[in-house]
Scaffold this motif. Structure first.
Motif, PDB file in Angstrom:
ATOM      1  N   UNK A 474       0.829  -1.215   0.000  1.00 30.58           N
ATOM      2  CA  UNK A 474       0.000   0.000   0.000  1.00 30.58           C
ATOM      3  C   UNK A 474       0.855   1.253   0.000  1.00 30.58           C
ATOM      4  N   UNK A 475       1.992   1.159   0.722  1.00 34.19           N
ATOM      5  CA  UNK A 475       2.889   2.317   0.751  1.00 34.19           C
ATOM      6  C   UNK A 475       3.441   2.599  -0.642  1.00 34.19           C
ATOM      7  N   UNK A 476       3.809   1.478  -1.347  1.00 36.76           N
ATOM      8  CA  UNK A 476       4.306   1.639  -2.726  1.00 36.76           C
ATOM      9  C   UNK A 476       3.195   2.198  -3.618  1.00 36.76           C
ATOM     10  N   UNK A 477       1.960   1.618  -3.455  1.00 43.38           N
ATOM     11  CA  UNK A 477       0.841   2.072  -4.298  1.00 43.38           C
ATOM     12  C   UNK A 477       0.526   3.552  -4.068  1.00 43.38           C
ATOM     13  N   UNK A 478       0.578   3.979  -2.827  1.00 43.02           N
ATOM     14  CA  UNK A 478       0.246   5.385  -2.525  1.00 43.02           C
ATOM     15  C   UNK A 478       1.276   6.354  -3.084  1.00 43.02           C
ATOM     16  N   UNK A 479       2.513   5.889  -3.333  1.00 43.96           N
ATOM     17  CA  UNK A 479       3.566   6.765  -3.866  1.00 43.96           C
ATOM     18  C   UNK A 479       3.542   6.826  -5.386  1.00 43.96           C
ATOM     19  N   UNK A 480       2.788   5.922  -6.024  1.00 45.62           N
ATOM     20  CA  UNK A 480       2.808   5.875  -7.493  1.00 45.62           C
ATOM     21  C   UNK A 480       2.188   7.149  -8.094  1.00 45.62           C
ATOM     22  N   UNK A 481       1.003   7.564  -7.591  1.00 45.23           N
ATOM     23  CA  UNK A 481       0.303   8.735  -8.164  1.00 45.23           C
ATOM     24  C   UNK A 481       1.136  10.016  -8.054  1.00 45.23           C
ATOM     25  N   UNK A 482       1.653  10.391  -6.851  1.00 46.14           N
ATOM     26  CA  UNK A 482       2.473  11.606  -6.788  1.00 46.14           C
ATOM     27  C   UNK A 482       3.738  11.483  -7.626  1.00 46.14           C
ATOM     28  N   UNK A 483       4.293  10.236  -7.721  1.00 45.76           N
ATOM     29  CA  UNK A 483       5.500  10.088  -8.531  1.00 45.76           C
ATOM     30  C   UNK A 483       5.177  10.315 -10.005  1.00 45.76           C
ATOM     31  N   UNK A 484       3.999   9.814 -10.465  1.00 47.21           N
ATOM     32  CA  UNK A 484       3.590  10.082 -11.854  1.00 47.21           C
ATOM     33  C   UNK A 484       3.437  11.587 -12.109  1.00 47.21           C
ATOM     34  N   UNK A 485       2.803  12.258 -11.124  1.00 48.71           N
ATOM     35  CA  UNK A 485       2.616  13.721 -11.270  1.00 48.71           C
ATOM     36  C   UNK A 485       3.951  14.425 -11.373  1.00 48.71           C
ATOM     37  N   UNK A 486       4.886  14.082 -10.520  1.00 47.68           N
ATOM     38  CA  UNK A 486       6.201  14.733 -10.532  1.00 47.68           C
ATOM     39  C   UNK A 486       6.933  14.434 -11.823  1.00 47.68           C
ATOM     40  N   UNK A 487       6.841  13.170 -12.300  1.00 47.99           N
ATOM     41  CA  UNK A 487       7.509  12.836 -13.568  1.00 47.99           C
ATOM     42  C   UNK A 487       6.887  13.623 -14.728  1.00 47.99           C
ATOM     43  N   UNK A 488       5.521  13.788 -14.660  1.00 46.14           N
ATOM     44  CA  UNK A 488       4.863  14.574 -15.715  1.00 46.14           C
ATOM     45  C   UNK A 488       5.376  16.007 -15.725  1.00 46.14           C
ATOM     46  N   UNK A 489       5.545  16.549 -14.481  1.00 42.77           N
ATOM     47  CA  UNK A 489       6.070  17.919 -14.387  1.00 42.77           C
ATOM     48  C   UNK A 489       7.487  17.982 -14.925  1.00 42.77           C
ATOM     49  N   UNK A 490       8.270  16.932 -14.683  1.00 42.96           N
ATOM     50  CA  UNK A 490       9.652  16.921 -15.206  1.00 42.96           C
ATOM     51  C   UNK A 490       9.626  16.918 -16.726  1.00 42.96           C
ATOM     52  N   UNK A 491       8.740  16.076 -17.328  1.00 40.18           N
ATOM     53  CA  UNK A 491       8.657  16.053 -18.797  1.00 40.18           C
ATOM     54  C   UNK A 491       8.211  17.422 -19.345  1.00 40.18           C
TER      55      UNK A 491
END
Length: 719
Positions: A474-491
């Motif tokens: 669950x900890x890994x799953x909860x970090x996926x969404x913010x990590x996607x958002x941050x990666x999108x911002x990086x792109x």
């Protein structure tokens, strides 16, 4: 000299002539070998100061024996024997045969025509120095036809003393000695064959009864050889001190051997405890007699051996009759053997007191009886071993039947338990698809376990394991969404920087200012920190999941049916990881793992033992503290002093085990937990598993304070 003096002398001479007239033993060819006890006169000298000169002229001191073979008893005195011989045969020399082999000292005096001759023989002296090298005391006397001779014999002995005196011609002596020696050789051969035969049976069967029996008949044979007087000529050991005590010593040793054989054969400790104790008293009596021999108290030692032997024989006979009346079939031959031996001893004793005639049979009755006793006891031993084997076969058949029934019950129980585990596993699979891979692995691991308790335990722990794995996932799953958002911002940042870089209308400095402004707008530094934090959290969750899966793999051990060297500390660690979900807040865990060598074991089975022990400890702590602070669970491991075993000590401060159920905690299906909380198989399986490893479990518990279980396991299995 006056008239009265002549009268006194006349009366003395008349008394002397009346007393001794016709008392001479007349030797003829027909009387060759006849005992002359009725012709001898006996004198006992308790002072032991009378000399031959003293007794030669004092016929009034002697008393007629009146016995065919004089029985002189067991006394610390000098015994004098006087007799006369008249030779009416054609032989010019005769032989006086004192056919008793165990007399400490014999001095023979012959008086003929005023000439005195004497010969001294001692027990333990060199027989080669005698005129006749034989164990009997033989004295050659030159006496022609028609001559008379007066003989004196001085005897001293520390054992039962009888005087079987006979007169022989040289040819008659050879026949008599030949018969005696042939009997001795036959006796030695029979007893030796019995000893060797039963030694062979002992090494073939390894039955301790045969060893005790061989020891007994060996000392019986030695004692009878001492009675026959053939110990010295056989072994060539001539020592007066040893020879004078050997008959008593060998008699005591045969009695000791008899006591040990009776204890072993009749199981007196179990079948007759009181008589068993009484036999120990007789054993002490024999040992005291041997001690007295060592202290040179010879005659009391001999008498003590006789008293103890008589009392012990009576007690053994009573015991045999009693056990025989209780339908102990194996006592039949034993009773016969003991009765035969006692009858032979009785015949020998009655012969000494002239109740029975003194002949070859009565003289050798004890040797004959001991041979029959040895043979009958050998039959008794064989019969007893056959009964034991029959009982053992019947017991093994009953055990096999019980084992097959238990196996059937366990198979049925395994089927039921497997069904329950599959049902619970299926329910958990439907509720959380993300655990499908882990649950499948658990299912494959569980299918390798044959013990019912491990299947039940894993089923009960599945929910806890799922909870443990679900947290990091669950900890890994909860970090996926913010990590996607941050990666999108990086792109997006990369695209914006690319646009600025490709804009030819802007100068280099303007481009740098535009990029810096965009980075500040996005707060790119915070974005880096946030990405690192999210990645680290996902990495920690993945490592925690891998750690739990590894612990499950170590715990389950697919190779549990194979002996393999394993790390016990690693097994305990994996078990604690699995039990983490059962640990309520407030339980303090202390681990003190020693530097252990790898142990040859069934690793999966030992992990199951650790699981059962730790689960019970946690249950006891939770039962006492109910999620409050104060619960302690301590695990210690180490090597014992002999370096051949290791120990695992599990200590809790829970509710403890009541004294009235402590002996039952390892019984199958026994549990103190509420319905649904335990099957009652855990401790039973733990006990059997440790026993299979040739180890043991020690329990120390105080009600209300806690319990300590100590598992002792050998480092190597001697299978």
């Amino acid at each position: 000299m006056n008239y009265r003096g002549f009268l006194v002398i006349f009366l003395m001479l008349t008394s002397f002539l009346r007393t001794y007239a016709g008392d001479a033993f007349v030797f003829t060819t027909e009387s060759d070998g006849e005992y002359i006890g009725k012709y001898v006169f006996v004198l006992k000298d308790p002072t032991k100061k009378l000399t031959f000169v003293d007794v030669r002229h004092r016929p009034d001191l002697f008393q007629r024996s009146g016995q065919e073979v004089p029985n002189l008893g067991v006394q610390d005195v000098n015994n004098w024997i006087r007799f006369e011989i008249e030779n009416l045969s054609t032989d010019e020399k005769l032989v006086v045969n004192l056919s008793h082999a165990n007399i400490d000292e014999v001095i023979f005096y012959s008086l003929k025509n005023g000439d005195i001759d004497s010969t001294t023989m001692k027990l333990g002296g060199d027989m080669g120095a005698r005129d006749y090298p034989h164990q009997f005391f033989l004295f050659e006397v030159p006496i022609k036809k028609g001559e008379k001779m007066t003989c004196f014999i001085k005897l001293r002995s520390g054992t039962q003393l009888s005087a079987p005196i006979s007169i022989h011609s040289p040819k008659g002596l050879i026949r008599t000695l030949l018969n005696t020696d042939i009997f001795s050789a036959i006796y030695i051969g029979l007893m030796l064959s019995m000893i060797l035969y039963n030694i062979f049976l002992y090494f073939s069967t390894r039955e301790p009864h045969y060893y005790v029996y061989v020891n007994y008949i060996f000392w019986v044979a030695v004692a009878q050889l001492a009675v026959l007087g053939v110990i010295e000529p056989i072994f060539g050991v001539y020592n007066s001190w040893v020879s004078s005590r050997f008959l008593t010593f060998s008699g005591a040793m045969s009695g000791i051997g008899a006591i040990f054989f009776v204890k072993s054969f009749l199981h007196t400790k179990k079948n007759a405890p009181r008589l068993h104790v009484l036999l120990n008293v007789f054993l002490v009596g024999y040992l005291v007699a041997i001690g007295l021999l060592g202290l040179n108290v010879v005659i009391p030692a001999y008498k003590m051996v006789n008293v103890v032997a008589g009392g012990g024989s009576t007690i053994v006979l009573i015991l045999a009759f009693r056990l025989s009346s209780q339908k102990y079939q194996q006592t039949k031959y034993f009773l016969y053997a003991w009765c035969v031996f006692l009858v032979s001893v009785l015949i020998y004793v009655l012969k000494d007191y002239n109740v029975l005639p003194y002949n070859f049979f009565t003289l050798r009755s004890v040797q004959i009886g001991s041979v029959f006793e040895a043979i009958l006891l050998s039959f008794a031993l064989g019969d007893k071993i056959n009964i034991y084997r029959k009982e053992k076969d019947e017991s093994q058949a009953r055990e096999l039947e019980t084992s097959l029934e238990n196996e059937r019950l366990i198979r049925e129980q395994n089927v039921v338990l497997e069904q329950k585990v599959e049902e619970r596993t299926h329910e958990l699979t439907q509720s959380n698809e993300s655990l499908q891979t882990t649950l499948t692995h658990l299912k494959e691991t569980q299918s390798q376990l044959v013990e019912a308790e491990k299947m039940a335990s894993l089923g009960q722990l599945t929910a806890g394991v799922a909870h443990e794995i679900n947290n990091p996932i669950n900890f890994v799953s909860s970090n996926v969404a913010p990590l996607k958002r941050d990666i999108k911002m990086i792109w997006e940042t990369l695209e914006e920087i690319e646009k600025i870089a490709l804009n030819d209308t802007l100068s280099y400095d303007e481009k740098q200012l535009a990029i810096a402004a965009y980075k500040e707008e996005l707060d790119i530094e915070y974005l880096k920190i946030e990405v690192d934090f999210l990645l680290k959290g996902m990495q920690d969750g993945a490592q925690r999941t891998a750690e739990i899966v590894k612990s499950l793999r170590i715990f389950s051990r697919v190779d549990e049916d194979t002996l393999k060297y394993a790390d016990i500390n690693e097994g305990l660690e994996s078990t604690m990881v699995i039990l983490n979900s059962l640990m309520q807040n407030g339980i303090e865990v202390q681990k003190d793992f020693g530097d252990l060598p790898k142990v040859e074991c069934y690793a999966g089975k030992l992990n199951q033992v650790f699981l059962n022990m730790l689960t019970n400890a946690i249950y006891a702590i939770n039962k006492k503290f109910e999620s409050k602070v104060g619960g302690k669970l301590m695990i210690h491991t180490g090597i014992l002093d002999n370096n051949t075993s290791i120990y695992v000590k599990i200590v809790d401060n829970g509710i403890g085990i009541p004294d009235d159920i402590r002996e039952r905690i390892f019984d199958p299906f026994f549990t103190t937990k509420d319905v649904g909380e335990g099957t009652g198989l855990g401790m039973s399986i733990a006990y059997n598993t440790i026993a299979k490893h040739q180890g043991k479990i020690l329990v120390d518990s105080t009600l209300g304070e806690g319990t300590t279980f100590t598992l002792i396991i050998p480092v190597q299995q001697n299978i």
